[in-house]
Design a protein around this motif. Structure first.
Motif, PDB file in Angstrom:
ATOM      1  N   SER A 131      42.787  33.579  32.630  1.00 36.93           N
ATOM      2  CA  SER A 131      42.639  33.067  34.002  1.00 36.93           C
ATOM      3  C   SER A 131      41.992  34.101  34.915  1.00 36.93           C
ATOM      4  O   SER A 131      41.253  33.762  35.838  1.00 36.93           O
ATOM      5  N   LYS A 132      42.232  35.388  34.643  1.00 32.35           N
ATOM      6  CA  LYS A 132      41.650  36.463  35.447  1.00 32.35           C
ATOM      7  C   LYS A 132      40.120  36.461  35.325  1.00 32.35           C
ATOM      8  O   LYS A 132      39.399  36.584  36.325  1.00 32.35           O
ATOM      9  N   TYR A 133      39.631  36.287  34.110  1.00 33.72           N
ATOM     10  CA  TYR A 133      38.180  36.283  33.879  1.00 33.72           C
ATOM     11  C   TYR A 133      37.544  35.008  34.437  1.00 33.72           C
ATOM     12  O   TYR A 133      36.461  35.042  35.022  1.00 33.72           O
ATOM     13  N   ILE A 134      38.222  33.892  34.263  1.00 32.36           N
ATOM     14  CA  ILE A 134      37.709  32.613  34.765  1.00 32.36           C
ATOM     15  C   ILE A 134      37.584  32.652  36.284  1.00 32.36           C
ATOM     16  O   ILE A 134      36.573  32.231  36.850  1.00 32.36           O
ATOM     17  N   ASP A 135      38.608  33.175  36.958  1.00 29.11           N
ATOM     18  CA  ASP A 135      38.576  33.253  38.424  1.00 29.11           C
ATOM     19  C   ASP A 135      37.426  34.134  38.910  1.00 29.11           C
ATOM     20  O   ASP A 135      36.746  33.803  39.889  1.00 29.11           O
ATOM     21  N   ALA A 136      37.186  35.259  38.235  1.00 32.95           N
ATOM     22  CA  ALA A 136      36.096  36.163  38.630  1.00 32.95           C
ATOM     23  C   ALA A 136      34.741  35.470  38.496  1.00 32.95           C
ATOM     24  O   ALA A 136      33.878  35.597  39.377  1.00 32.95           O
ATOM     25  N   MET A 137      34.544  34.723  37.417  1.00 31.91           N
ATOM     26  CA  MET A 137      33.265  34.031  37.210  1.00 31.91           C
ATOM     27  C   MET A 137      33.075  32.903  38.208  1.00 31.91           C
ATOM     28  O   MET A 137      31.967  32.674  38.698  1.00 31.91           O
ATOM     29  N   LYS A 138      34.152  32.214  38.536  1.00 35.75           N
ATOM     30  CA  LYS A 138      34.057  31.116  39.503  1.00 35.75           C
ATOM     31  C   LYS A 138      33.656  31.610  40.884  1.00 35.75           C
ATOM     32  O   LYS A 138      32.993  30.898  41.642  1.00 35.75           O
ATOM     33  N   LYS A 139      34.051  32.829  41.219  1.00 31.70           N
ATOM     34  CA  LYS A 139      33.756  33.383  42.547  1.00 31.70           C
ATOM     35  C   LYS A 139      32.360  33.998  42.641  1.00 31.70           C
ATOM     36  O   LYS A 139      31.903  34.340  43.731  1.00 31.70           O
ATOM     37  N   SER A 140      31.684  34.137  41.511  1.00 27.23           N
ATOM     38  CA  SER A 140      30.372  34.792  41.510  1.00 27.23           C
ATOM     39  C   SER A 140      29.319  33.912  42.164  1.00 27.23           C
ATOM     40  O   SER A 140      29.293  32.695  41.992  1.00 27.23           O
ATOM     41  N   ALA A 141      28.399  34.561  42.899  1.00 30.23           N
ATOM     42  CA  ALA A 141      27.311  33.829  43.570  1.00 30.23           C
ATOM     43  C   ALA A 141      26.094  33.677  42.684  1.00 30.23           C
ATOM     44  O   ALA A 141      25.154  32.968  43.041  1.00 30.23           O
ATOM     45  N   GLY A 142      26.070  34.346  41.526  1.00 31.86           N
ATOM     46  CA  GLY A 142      24.835  34.369  40.753  1.00 31.86           C
ATOM     47  C   GLY A 142      24.941  33.809  39.355  1.00 31.86           C
ATOM     48  O   GLY A 142      24.454  34.384  38.408  1.00 31.86           O
ATOM     49  N   THR A 143      25.616  32.661  39.190  1.00 38.43           N
ATOM     50  CA  THR A 143      25.813  32.131  37.842  1.00 38.43           C
ATOM     51  C   THR A 143      25.119  30.799  37.596  1.00 38.43           C
ATOM     52  O   THR A 143      25.413  30.126  36.631  1.00 38.43           O
ATOM     53  N   GLY A 144      24.175  30.412  38.400  1.00 40.13           N
ATOM     54  CA  GLY A 144      23.446  29.175  38.122  1.00 40.13           C
ATOM     55  C   GLY A 144      22.386  28.921  39.173  1.00 40.13           C
ATOM     56  O   GLY A 144      22.621  28.211  40.144  1.00 40.13           O
ATOM     57  N   GLY A 145      21.209  29.519  38.974  1.00 44.83           N
ATOM     58  CA  GLY A 145      20.257  29.621  40.076  1.00 44.83           C
ATOM     59  C   GLY A 145      19.194  28.560  40.211  1.00 44.83           C
ATOM     60  O   GLY A 145      18.197  28.793  40.907  1.00 44.83           O
ATOM     61  N   VAL A 146      19.325  27.392  39.570  1.00 46.57           N
ATOM     62  CA  VAL A 146      18.253  26.392  39.625  1.00 46.57           C
ATOM     63  C   VAL A 146      17.914  26.001  41.061  1.00 46.57           C
ATOM     64  O   VAL A 146      16.747  26.042  41.476  1.00 46.57           O
TER      65      VAL A 146
END
Length: 353
Positions: A326-341
């Motif tokens: 859950s710690k890793y999932i939460d960090a990725m969800k908060k990222s601004a740069g994970t899907g730039g289309v």
């Protein structure tokens, strides 16, 4: 109608992000052409995506000695004149370059006619082709926050374009393909389309312990299936998968992967807990090591050194990441740069006169 030229080649990582932009570009009213090498691996991928493909001459740009260094500059020069001829005739409004040695003559030809150029840099530090092309670019999109330091005022942190279909996988389809139960978590192991021999060896050494708590779907690369392990319950091997990749992503509870920029951006966009085993600096320019360090720093991943890791190290890391997923999932969800289309297409539109 607005016109755009996409370019990129040499590896799938230089092509699939371009293809990920296509639906949104068409929705925005663009006519699309693609420039690659005459018969590069990108040709089939682009034509399968239904795009018009233009092949040009290209030579590889090397930092090391090779006799081809004496002939390839002439191929690059030929490619430049071919790209220039096409630009003059087609008159695109903008060029989007994903990198690879074929893109240098395309970018320089576009610059000759003052056509805006957007470059996307996947890795932490620009590769040689992009280093040369950045000089002629208007904007440079990037995946990692740290990359901005190399790009100056041209930098735009967009993340990588992620294929829409990767978010539409069917977990049950992949479970059926693997013969797995829905009641036990799944590890997906991937080393790219060619596989990764050291990753394969490490995973197979750890297999007896891993299978106590997990099922393992192993994408091991062409010619790298181990026949002696084919009948082990909870372990499924595949040389390579393509259309079903979205289903395998949907099935995976944890991913073990190399640290190629395109692959890890897809993993982060899908919020999958992961362990990265970057390609050693002995076999590369070290970009995967930098990519992996950034993802660990951002809280997305744990990292293992392929030169020193033991099977016990891998098992312990797998158990730790899964317990704290859950710690890793939460960090990725908060990222601004994970899907730039959307960001990239908006940037492209802003440069069209």
């Amino acid at each position: 109608m607005k016109k755009i030229v996409l370019t990129g080649g040499g590896t799938a990582g230089h092509v699939t992000p371009n293809i990920a932009l296509v639906p949104k570009l068409k929705e925005s009213g663009f006519e699309i052409k693609y420039i690659g090498t005459y018969n590069g691996m990108e040709k089939q991928l682009v034509e399968d995506a239904g795009l018009d493909y233009i092949g040009i001459s290209s030579g590889k740009l090397r930092r090391y000695f090779s006799w081809k260094n004496f002939s390839d500059p002439f191929r690059v020069l030929k490619g430049y004149f071919e790209a220039k001829k096409f630009m003059k005739k087609y008159k695109p409004d903008v060029v989007f370059s994903k990198g690879g040695f074929v893109t240098v003559p395309v970018v320089y030809a576009a610059s000759k006619y003052k056509i805006p150029v957007i470059i996307h840099e996947s890795d932490m530090t620009p590769g040689l082709a992009n280093k040369l092309a950045i000089k002629k670019s208007t904007k440079v999109c990037h995946n990692f926050p740290e990359t901005a330091a190399y790009l100056g005022s041209k930098a735009v942190h967009t993340g990588s374009p992620i294929r829409k279909e990767l978010f539409e996988g069917n977990k049950i389809t992949a479970l059926d393909m693997c013969g797995f139960s829905a009641n036990k978590p799944v590890i997906m192991v991937t080393g790219g389309s060619l596989g990764a021999e050291n990753v394969n060896k490490l995973v197979r050494k750890a297999l007896p312990e891993l299978l106590k708590n997990f099922q393992v779907a192993h994408l091991c690369g062409k010619g790298k299936v181990d026949e002696s392990l084919k009948d082990i319950e909870g372990y499924a091997q595949f040389e390579y998968i393509s259309d079903e990749m979205k289903d395998f992503f949907a099935m995976a509870d944890l991913i073990i992967s190399r640290a190629g920029a395109n692959s890890i951006c897809e993993i982060a966009a899908l919020n999958k807990p992961n362990i990265l085993i970057p390609l050693s600096a002995r076999a590369s320019r070290g970009d995967q090591i930098l990519n992996a360090k950034s993802y660990k720093k951002q809280g997305f991943s744990e990292v293992i050194d392929e030169d020193t890791a033991t099977a016990e190290d891998l098992v312990n890391t797998v158990n730790s990441v899964y317990e704290n997923r859950s710690k890793y999932i939460d960090a990725m969800k908060k990222s601004a740069g994970t899907g730039g289309v959307d960001m990239i297409v908006d940037l492209i539109n802003s440069l069209v006169k």
